[in-house]
Design a protein around this motif. Structure first.
Motif, PDB file in Angstrom:
ATOM      1  N   ASP A 190       0.835  -1.202   0.000  1.00 32.01           N
ATOM      2  CA  ASP A 190       0.000   0.000   0.000  1.00 32.01           C
ATOM      3  C   ASP A 190       0.875   1.258   0.000  1.00 32.01           C
ATOM      4  O   ASP A 190       2.104   1.180  -0.002  1.00 32.01           O
ATOM      5  N   ASP A 191       0.238   2.416   0.006  1.00 32.62           N
ATOM      6  CA  ASP A 191       0.969   3.689  -0.075  1.00 32.62           C
ATOM      7  C   ASP A 191       1.875   3.925   1.123  1.00 32.62           C
ATOM      8  O   ASP A 191       2.811   4.719   1.045  1.00 32.62           O
ATOM      9  N   ASP A 192       1.616   3.254   2.248  1.00 33.54           N
ATOM     10  CA  ASP A 192       2.447   3.398   3.440  1.00 33.54           C
ATOM     11  C   ASP A 192       3.603   2.402   3.466  1.00 33.54           C
ATOM     12  O   ASP A 192       4.360   2.356   4.432  1.00 33.54           O
ATOM     13  N   GLY A 193       3.700   1.555   2.434  1.00 32.93           N
ATOM     14  CA  GLY A 193       4.771   0.568   2.374  1.00 32.93           C
ATOM     15  C   GLY A 193       4.453  -0.736   3.087  1.00 32.93           C
ATOM     16  O   GLY A 193       5.310  -1.606   3.195  1.00 32.93           O
ATOM     17  N   ASN A 194       3.223  -0.891   3.563  1.00 33.95           N
ATOM     18  CA  ASN A 194       2.823  -2.133   4.229  1.00 33.95           C
ATOM     19  C   ASN A 194       2.596  -3.226   3.182  1.00 33.95           C
ATOM     20  O   ASN A 194       1.890  -3.012   2.199  1.00 33.95           O
ATOM     21  N   GLU A 195       3.190  -4.387   3.420  1.00 34.21           N
ATOM     22  CA  GLU A 195       3.059  -5.504   2.491  1.00 34.21           C
ATOM     23  C   GLU A 195       2.084  -6.528   3.047  1.00 34.21           C
ATOM     24  O   GLU A 195       2.126  -6.854   4.229  1.00 34.21           O
ATOM     25  N   THR A 196       1.195  -7.018   2.177  1.00 31.67           N
ATOM     26  CA  THR A 196       0.246  -8.063   2.546  1.00 31.67           C
ATOM     27  C   THR A 196       0.294  -9.130   1.468  1.00 31.67           C
ATOM     28  O   THR A 196       0.241  -8.831   0.275  1.00 31.67           O
ATOM     29  N   LEU A 197       0.386 -10.383   1.881  1.00 30.67           N
ATOM     30  CA  LEU A 197       0.474 -11.511   0.967  1.00 30.67           C
ATOM     31  C   LEU A 197      -0.933 -12.013   0.622  1.00 30.67           C
ATOM     32  O   LEU A 197      -1.751 -12.236   1.512  1.00 30.67           O
ATOM     33  N   TYR A 198      -1.199 -12.159  -0.659  1.00 31.89           N
ATOM     34  CA  TYR A 198      -2.484 -12.672  -1.155  1.00 31.89           C
ATOM     35  C   TYR A 198      -2.242 -13.811  -2.127  1.00 31.89           C
ATOM     36  O   TYR A 198      -1.203 -13.879  -2.779  1.00 31.89           O
ATOM     37  N   GLU A 199      -3.237 -14.680  -2.230  1.00 29.56           N
ATOM     38  CA  GLU A 199      -3.228 -15.727  -3.247  1.00 29.56           C
ATOM     39  C   GLU A 199      -4.279 -15.387  -4.283  1.00 29.56           C
ATOM     40  O   GLU A 199      -5.315 -14.806  -3.978  1.00 29.56           O
ATOM     41  N   ILE A 200      -4.001 -15.740  -5.531  1.00 27.47           N
ATOM     42  CA  ILE A 200      -4.954 -15.499  -6.612  1.00 27.47           C
ATOM     43  C   ILE A 200      -5.974 -16.634  -6.614  1.00 27.47           C
ATOM     44  O   ILE A 200      -5.624 -17.792  -6.808  1.00 27.47           O
ATOM     45  N   LEU A 201      -7.231 -16.275  -6.395  1.00 24.81           N
ATOM     46  CA  LEU A 201      -8.309 -17.252  -6.446  1.00 24.81           C
ATOM     47  C   LEU A 201      -8.730 -17.500  -7.884  1.00 24.81           C
ATOM     48  O   LEU A 201      -8.956 -18.635  -8.301  1.00 24.81           O
ATOM     49  N   LEU A 202      -8.806 -16.421  -8.653  1.00 29.01           N
ATOM     50  CA  LEU A 202      -9.386 -16.516  -9.982  1.00 29.01           C
ATOM     51  C   LEU A 202      -8.879 -15.367 -10.838  1.00 29.01           C
ATOM     52  O   LEU A 202      -8.731 -14.247 -10.348  1.00 29.01           O
ATOM     53  N   THR A 203      -8.583 -15.656 -12.086  1.00 32.74           N
ATOM     54  CA  THR A 203      -8.289 -14.590 -13.047  1.00 32.74           C
ATOM     55  C   THR A 203      -9.424 -14.575 -14.062  1.00 32.74           C
ATOM     56  O   THR A 203      -9.969 -15.627 -14.410  1.00 32.74           O
ATOM     57  N   ILE A 204      -9.782 -13.392 -14.513  1.00 31.50           N
ATOM     58  CA  ILE A 204     -10.912 -13.225 -15.427  1.00 31.50           C
ATOM     59  C   ILE A 204     -10.434 -12.469 -16.655  1.00 31.50           C
ATOM     60  O   ILE A 204      -9.829 -11.405 -16.533  1.00 31.50           O
ATOM     61  N   ASP A 205     -10.728 -13.025 -17.831  1.00 27.37           N
ATOM     62  CA  ASP A 205     -10.368 -12.376 -19.093  1.00 27.37           C
ATOM     63  C   ASP A 205     -11.478 -11.402 -19.466  1.00 27.37           C
ATOM     64  O   ASP A 205     -12.570 -11.808 -19.845  1.00 27.37           O
ATOM     65  N   GLY A 206     -11.200 -10.121 -19.322  1.00 27.10           N
ATOM     66  CA  GLY A 206     -12.168  -9.096 -19.681  1.00 27.10           C
ATOM     67  C   GLY A 206     -11.723  -8.281 -20.871  1.00 27.10           C
ATOM     68  O   GLY A 206     -12.204  -7.173 -21.092  1.00 27.10           O
ATOM     69  N   GLN A 207     -10.781  -8.830 -21.651  1.00 24.60           N
ATOM     70  CA  GLN A 207     -10.224  -8.099 -22.786  1.00 24.60           C
ATOM     71  C   GLN A 207     -11.299  -7.698 -23.801  1.00 24.60           C
ATOM     72  O   GLN A 207     -11.315  -6.573 -24.280  1.00 24.60           O
ATOM     73  N   GLU A 208     -12.189  -8.631 -24.107  1.00 28.65           N
ATOM     74  CA  GLU A 208     -13.200  -8.366 -25.133  1.00 28.65           C
ATOM     75  C   GLU A 208     -14.162  -7.260 -24.699  1.00 28.65           C
ATOM     76  O   GLU A 208     -14.482  -6.361 -25.466  1.00 28.65           O
ATOM     77  N   GLU A 209     -14.596  -7.309 -23.429  1.00 30.06           N
ATOM     78  CA  GLU A 209     -15.582  -6.343 -22.957  1.00 30.06           C
ATOM     79  C   GLU A 209     -14.961  -5.021 -22.508  1.00 30.06           C
ATOM     80  O   GLU A 209     -15.484  -3.948 -22.788  1.00 30.06           O
ATOM     81  N   PHE A 210     -13.836  -5.094 -21.755  1.00 34.05           N
ATOM     82  CA  PHE A 210     -13.317  -3.902 -21.083  1.00 34.05           C
ATOM     83  C   PHE A 210     -11.846  -3.614 -21.385  1.00 34.05           C
ATOM     84  O   PHE A 210     -11.259  -2.721 -20.794  1.00 34.05           O
ATOM     85  N   ASN A 211     -11.248  -4.413 -22.252  1.00 36.37           N
ATOM     86  CA  ASN A 211      -9.851  -4.241 -22.658  1.00 36.37           C
ATOM     87  C   ASN A 211      -8.868  -4.380 -21.494  1.00 36.37           C
ATOM     88  O   ASN A 211      -7.829  -3.726 -21.473  1.00 36.37           O
ATOM     89  N   ARG A 212      -9.217  -5.204 -20.515  1.00 38.50           N
ATOM     90  CA  ARG A 212      -8.294  -5.524 -19.429  1.00 38.50           C
ATOM     91  C   ARG A 212      -8.763  -6.786 -18.720  1.00 38.50           C
ATOM     92  O   ARG A 212      -9.886  -7.233 -18.894  1.00 38.50           O
ATOM     93  N   ASN A 213      -7.858  -7.361 -17.953  1.00 38.35           N
ATOM     94  CA  ASN A 213      -8.153  -8.572 -17.204  1.00 38.35           C
ATOM     95  C   ASN A 213      -8.338  -8.234 -15.731  1.00 38.35           C
ATOM     96  O   ASN A 213      -8.034  -7.125 -15.293  1.00 38.35           O
ATOM     97  N   TYR A 214      -8.809  -9.213 -14.968  1.00 38.32           N
ATOM     98  CA  TYR A 214      -9.111  -8.997 -13.557  1.00 38.32           C
ATOM     99  C   TYR A 214      -8.577 -10.150 -12.731  1.00 38.32           C
ATOM    100  O   TYR A 214      -8.443 -11.273 -13.226  1.00 38.32           O
ATOM    101  N   VAL A 215      -8.299  -9.871 -11.462  1.00 42.43           N
ATOM    102  CA  VAL A 215      -7.892 -10.910 -10.528  1.00 42.43           C
ATOM    103  C   VAL A 215      -8.724 -10.790  -9.264  1.00 42.43           C
ATOM    104  O   VAL A 215      -9.073  -9.690  -8.833  1.00 42.43           O
ATOM    105  N   LEU A 216      -9.071 -11.945  -8.697  1.00 41.74           N
ATOM    106  CA  LEU A 216      -9.707 -12.011  -7.388  1.00 41.74           C
ATOM    107  C   LEU A 216      -8.684 -12.593  -6.430  1.00 41.74           C
ATOM    108  O   LEU A 216      -8.127 -13.666  -6.685  1.00 41.74           O
ATOM    109  N   LEU A 217      -8.440 -11.889  -5.339  1.00 43.39           N
ATOM    110  CA  LEU A 217      -7.408 -12.259  -4.383  1.00 43.39           C
ATOM    111  C   LEU A 217      -8.021 -12.524  -3.014  1.00 43.39           C
ATOM    112  O   LEU A 217      -9.037 -11.926  -2.657  1.00 43.39           O
ATOM    113  N   TYR A 218      -7.368 -13.409  -2.249  1.00 42.37           N
ATOM    114  CA  TYR A 218      -7.751 -13.617  -0.854  1.00 42.37           C
ATOM    115  C   TYR A 218      -6.476 -13.700  -0.028  1.00 42.37           C
ATOM    116  O   TYR A 218      -5.412 -14.054  -0.542  1.00 42.37           O
ATOM    117  N   PRO A 219      -6.568 -13.354   1.265  1.00 44.76           N
ATOM    118  CA  PRO A 219      -5.374 -13.375   2.114  1.00 44.76           C
ATOM    119  C   PRO A 219      -4.726 -14.755   2.136  1.00 44.76           C
ATOM    120  O   PRO A 219      -5.411 -15.774   2.282  1.00 44.76           O
TER     121      PRO A 219
END
Length: 104
Positions: A24-53
């Motif tokens: 974050d902006d204060d330099g605090n680090e938090t570890l997350y795992e990727i639950l799911l990646t979503i291909d949104g290239q066709e609709e929004f020209n970018r992809n998405y990730v869902l993360l959990y601690p």
């Protein structure tokens, strides 16, 4: 959390999911795992990730984090950005609900 996050990709072979460290902006680090990646290239020209601690027991409720992922032009690691539109959130929610139904 801040609007923009730096992140690094670390592969931990004890986990099934890729691990990301959010800073974050204060330099605090938090570890997350990727639950799911979503291909949104066709609709929004970018992809998405869902993360959990990282390290949370499977039966424990957690708050998921969702971000747009924009790759750098050279194909190297990109950056996570806030999701800005209701249309993006609706698409992410639909994909997540489908994912959860398939997992059951």
């Amino acid at each position: 959390m801040a609007d923009e996050h730096n992140h690094t990709h670390d592969h931990d072979h004890d986990h099934e999911h890729e691990v990301i460290t959010l800073v974050d902006d204060d330099g605090n680090e938090t570890l997350y795992e990727i639950l799911l990646t979503i291909d949104g290239q066709e609709e929004f020209n970018r992809n998405y990730v869902l993360l959990y601690p990282a390290g949370v027991p499977e039966d424990e409720d957690v708050e998921l984090q969702a971000y747009a992922y924009v790759e750098n032009a050279d194909g190297s690691e990109g950056e996570l950005q806030q999701i800005e539109t209701d249309e993006e959130w609706d698409m992410i929610e639909e994909v997540f609900n489908t994912f959860m139904t398939e997992e059951e």
